[in-house]
Design a protein around this motif. Structure first.
Motif, PDB file in Angstrom:
ATOM      1  N   ARG A 131      14.852   8.088  58.521  1.00  0.00           N
ATOM      2  CA  ARG A 131      14.960   7.948  59.968  1.00  0.00           C
ATOM      3  C   ARG A 131      13.676   8.469  60.615  1.00  0.00           C
ATOM      4  NH1 ARG A 131      18.073   4.231  60.402  1.00  0.00           N
ATOM      5  NH2 ARG A 131      18.333   4.704  62.587  1.00  0.00           N
ATOM      6  N   SER A 132      13.478   8.164  61.885  1.00  0.00           N
ATOM      7  CA  SER A 132      12.262   8.567  62.582  1.00  0.00           C
ATOM      8  C   SER A 132      12.471   9.864  63.365  1.00  0.00           C
ATOM      9  CB  SER A 132      11.838   7.467  63.552  1.00  0.00           C
ATOM     10  OG  SER A 132      12.742   7.409  64.650  1.00  0.00           O
ATOM     11  N   GLU A 133      11.376  10.411  63.842  1.00  0.00           N
ATOM     12  CA  GLU A 133      11.443  11.609  64.676  1.00  0.00           C
ATOM     13  C   GLU A 133      12.219  11.319  65.968  1.00  0.00           C
ATOM     14  OE1 GLU A 133       8.387  14.806  66.723  1.00  0.00           O
ATOM     15  OE2 GLU A 133       7.725  13.648  64.984  1.00  0.00           O
ATOM     16  N   GLU A 134      12.008  10.139  66.526  1.00  0.00           N
ATOM     17  CA  GLU A 134      12.724   9.754  67.739  1.00  0.00           C
ATOM     18  C   GLU A 134      14.228   9.652  67.477  1.00  0.00           C
ATOM     19  OE1 GLU A 134       9.993   7.958  66.543  1.00  0.00           O
ATOM     20  OE2 GLU A 134       8.664   9.072  67.874  1.00  0.00           O
ATOM     21  N   ASP A 135      14.585   9.093  66.319  1.00  0.00           N
ATOM     22  CA  ASP A 135      16.000   9.020  65.933  1.00  0.00           C
ATOM     23  C   ASP A 135      16.604  10.420  65.870  1.00  0.00           C
ATOM     24  OD1 ASP A 135      15.922   6.231  65.606  1.00  0.00           O
ATOM     25  OD2 ASP A 135      15.558   6.372  63.442  1.00  0.00           O
ATOM     26  N   ALA A 136      15.864  11.330  65.263  1.00  0.00           N
ATOM     27  CA  ALA A 136      16.360  12.700  65.105  1.00  0.00           C
ATOM     28  C   ALA A 136      16.560  13.371  66.456  1.00  0.00           C
ATOM     29  CB  ALA A 136      15.408  13.506  64.238  1.00  0.00           C
ATOM     30  N   LYS A 137      15.619  13.195  67.367  1.00  0.00           N
ATOM     31  CA  LYS A 137      15.741  13.800  68.698  1.00  0.00           C
ATOM     32  C   LYS A 137      16.992  13.288  69.415  1.00  0.00           C
ATOM     33  CE  LYS A 137      10.854  14.652  69.546  1.00  0.00           C
ATOM     34  NZ  LYS A 137       9.657  14.223  70.289  1.00  0.00           N
ATOM     35  N   MET A 138      17.196  11.987  69.351  1.00  0.00           N
ATOM     36  CA  MET A 138      18.353  11.398  70.011  1.00  0.00           C
ATOM     37  C   MET A 138      19.653  11.900  69.374  1.00  0.00           C
ATOM     38  SD  MET A 138      20.942   9.023  69.736  1.00  0.00           S
ATOM     39  CE  MET A 138      20.375   8.295  68.230  1.00  0.00           C
ATOM     40  N   ALA A 139      19.712  11.882  68.056  1.00  0.00           N
ATOM     41  CA  ALA A 139      20.922  12.323  67.352  1.00  0.00           C
ATOM     42  C   ALA A 139      21.217  13.787  67.647  1.00  0.00           C
ATOM     43  CB  ALA A 139      20.766  12.100  65.854  1.00  0.00           C
ATOM     44  N   PHE A 140      20.193  14.611  67.567  1.00  0.00           N
ATOM     45  CA  PHE A 140      20.360  16.046  67.803  1.00  0.00           C
ATOM     46  C   PHE A 140      20.899  16.303  69.205  1.00  0.00           C
ATOM     47  CE2 PHE A 140      19.085  20.420  68.613  1.00  0.00           C
ATOM     48  CZ  PHE A 140      19.339  21.046  67.401  1.00  0.00           C
ATOM     49  N   SER A 141      20.373  15.587  70.185  1.00  0.00           N
ATOM     50  CA  SER A 141      20.827  15.796  71.562  1.00  0.00           C
ATOM     51  C   SER A 141      22.307  15.458  71.724  1.00  0.00           C
ATOM     52  CB  SER A 141      19.982  14.985  72.547  1.00  0.00           C
ATOM     53  OG  SER A 141      20.285  13.606  72.466  1.00  0.00           O
ATOM     54  N   LYS A 142      22.803  14.534  70.932  1.00  0.00           N
ATOM     55  CA  LYS A 142      24.217  14.147  71.014  1.00  0.00           C
ATOM     56  C   LYS A 142      25.132  15.157  70.330  1.00  0.00           C
ATOM     57  CE  LYS A 142      23.618  10.246  73.152  1.00  0.00           C
ATOM     58  NZ  LYS A 142      23.984  10.109  74.530  1.00  0.00           N
ATOM     59  N   ILE A 143      24.691  15.697  69.196  1.00  0.00           N
ATOM     60  CA  ILE A 143      25.594  16.579  68.441  1.00  0.00           C
ATOM     61  C   ILE A 143      25.431  18.050  68.802  1.00  0.00           C
ATOM     62  CG2 ILE A 143      25.889  14.935  66.556  1.00  0.00           C
ATOM     63  CD1 ILE A 143      23.962  16.642  64.887  1.00  0.00           C
ATOM     64  N   ASP A 144      24.391  18.397  69.534  1.00  0.00           N
ATOM     65  CA  ASP A 144      24.239  19.756  70.059  1.00  0.00           C
ATOM     66  C   ASP A 144      25.118  19.852  71.300  1.00  0.00           C
ATOM     67  OD1 ASP A 144      23.451  22.295  70.829  1.00  0.00           O
ATOM     68  OD2 ASP A 144      21.476  21.645  71.551  1.00  0.00           O
ATOM     69  N   THR A 145      26.404  19.964  71.059  1.00  0.00           N
ATOM     70  CA  THR A 145      27.387  19.825  72.138  1.00  0.00           C
ATOM     71  C   THR A 145      27.299  20.915  73.204  1.00  0.00           C
ATOM     72  OG1 THR A 145      29.035  20.940  70.758  1.00  0.00           O
ATOM     73  CG2 THR A 145      29.027  18.509  70.751  1.00  0.00           C
ATOM     74  N   ASN A 146      26.820  22.091  72.857  1.00  0.00           N
ATOM     75  CA  ASN A 146      26.707  23.138  73.879  1.00  0.00           C
ATOM     76  C   ASN A 146      25.305  23.188  74.485  1.00  0.00           C
ATOM     77  OD1 ASN A 146      25.213  24.394  71.895  1.00  0.00           O
ATOM     78  ND2 ASN A 146      26.622  26.120  71.617  1.00  0.00           N
ATOM     79  N   GLY A 147      24.397  22.335  74.010  1.00  0.00           N
ATOM     80  CA  GLY A 147      23.078  22.204  74.610  1.00  0.00           C
ATOM     81  C   GLY A 147      22.157  23.400  74.467  1.00  0.00           C
ATOM     82  N   ASP A 148      22.395  24.232  73.444  1.00  0.00           N
ATOM     83  CA  ASP A 148      21.564  25.428  73.301  1.00  0.00           C
ATOM     84  C   ASP A 148      20.322  25.225  72.418  1.00  0.00           C
ATOM     85  OD1 ASP A 148      22.685  25.320  70.771  1.00  0.00           O
ATOM     86  OD2 ASP A 148      23.526  27.346  70.828  1.00  0.00           O
ATOM     87  N   GLY A 149      20.100  23.987  71.964  1.00  0.00           N
ATOM     88  CA  GLY A 149      18.898  23.697  71.180  1.00  0.00           C
ATOM     89  C   GLY A 149      18.998  24.034  69.712  1.00  0.00           C
ATOM     90  N   LYS A 150      20.203  24.320  69.245  1.00  0.00           N
ATOM     91  CA  LYS A 150      20.409  24.606  67.818  1.00  0.00           C
ATOM     92  C   LYS A 150      21.843  24.248  67.459  1.00  0.00           C
ATOM     93  CE  LYS A 150      21.091  29.292  69.269  1.00  0.00           C
ATOM     94  NZ  LYS A 150      20.320  30.325  69.831  1.00  0.00           N
ATOM     95  N   LEU A 151      22.051  24.031  66.176  1.00  0.00           N
ATOM     96  CA  LEU A 151      23.390  23.720  65.681  1.00  0.00           C
ATOM     97  C   LEU A 151      23.905  24.896  64.874  1.00  0.00           C
ATOM     98  CD1 LEU A 151      22.782  20.076  64.391  1.00  0.00           C
ATOM     99  CD2 LEU A 151      23.737  20.771  66.598  1.00  0.00           C
TER     100      LEU A 151
END
Length: 180
Positions: A131-151
């Motif tokens: 996957r690409s870096e852009e894919d990762a950014k988009m995916a991370f933003s969706k699954i970081d449900t509390n929006g704190d920048g980490k999982l």
């Protein structure tokens, strides 16, 4: 029984794990993923850190994927994978098992072993499976449900479980691998 949506989503996951692109998922695919991660972060083969990375990917194969090998040939077909997923999702105990396993898988992505997955670590993981870096950014933003920048381990495990089990096309976890 898996819905058509789940089958499509899980099939995409299967073919992403098939790094050799031979139509089968096997141990070598996970070793290759671990090698790619090590390469992306500049860790040389033979080092202790390299061996740790490879061992976490081997553990992912052993714990999560190998149980789907119905015929015992150490290779998993997409049909075996879907049948195994169907059984685990249908069982009430499947969620507890999956969450436990997903927490173990967390360790293969938490490269600095600090108990959290950052966007950088997640990007390395997704790049290792094509996957690409852009894919990762988009995916991370969706699954970081509390929006704190980490999982957290729980946040990660729940998102990965929901990716596999959810039948809701709008569920944020469907973007876990940036495939949907």
């Amino acid at each position: 029984m898996l819905t058509e949506f789940q089958k499509r989503k899980l099939s995409l996951r299967f073919y992403m794990a098939d790094t050799s692109k031979d139509g089968m998922v096997e141990l070598a695919d996970f070793e290759q993923q671990g090698q790619k991660v090590a390469e992306l972060i500049g860790i040389q083969p033979g080092s202790t850190e390299y061996e740790k990375i490879i061992s976490t990917y081997v553990a992912n194969w052993e714990i999560y994927w190998k149980p789907a090998d119905a015929d015992g040939d150490n290779k998993i077909t997409v049909d075996e994978y879907l049948k195994s997923a169907d059984i685990l999702i249908a069982e009430n105990t499947g969620k507890k098992t999956k969450l436990r396993v997903n927490k173990a898988f967390f360790d293969s992505i938490d490269l600095d072993r600090d108990g959290e997955i950052t966007l950088n670590e997640y990007t390395i993981y997704l790049k290792a499976v094509g996957r690409s870096e852009e894919d990762a950014k988009m995916a991370f933003s969706k699954i970081d449900t509390n929006g704190d920048g980490k999982l957290s381990r729980d946040e990660f495990a729940t998102a990965l479980y929901d990716y596999h089990a959810s039948n809701d096309p709008q569920a944020p976890a469907n973007r876990f691998f940036s495939l949907y």
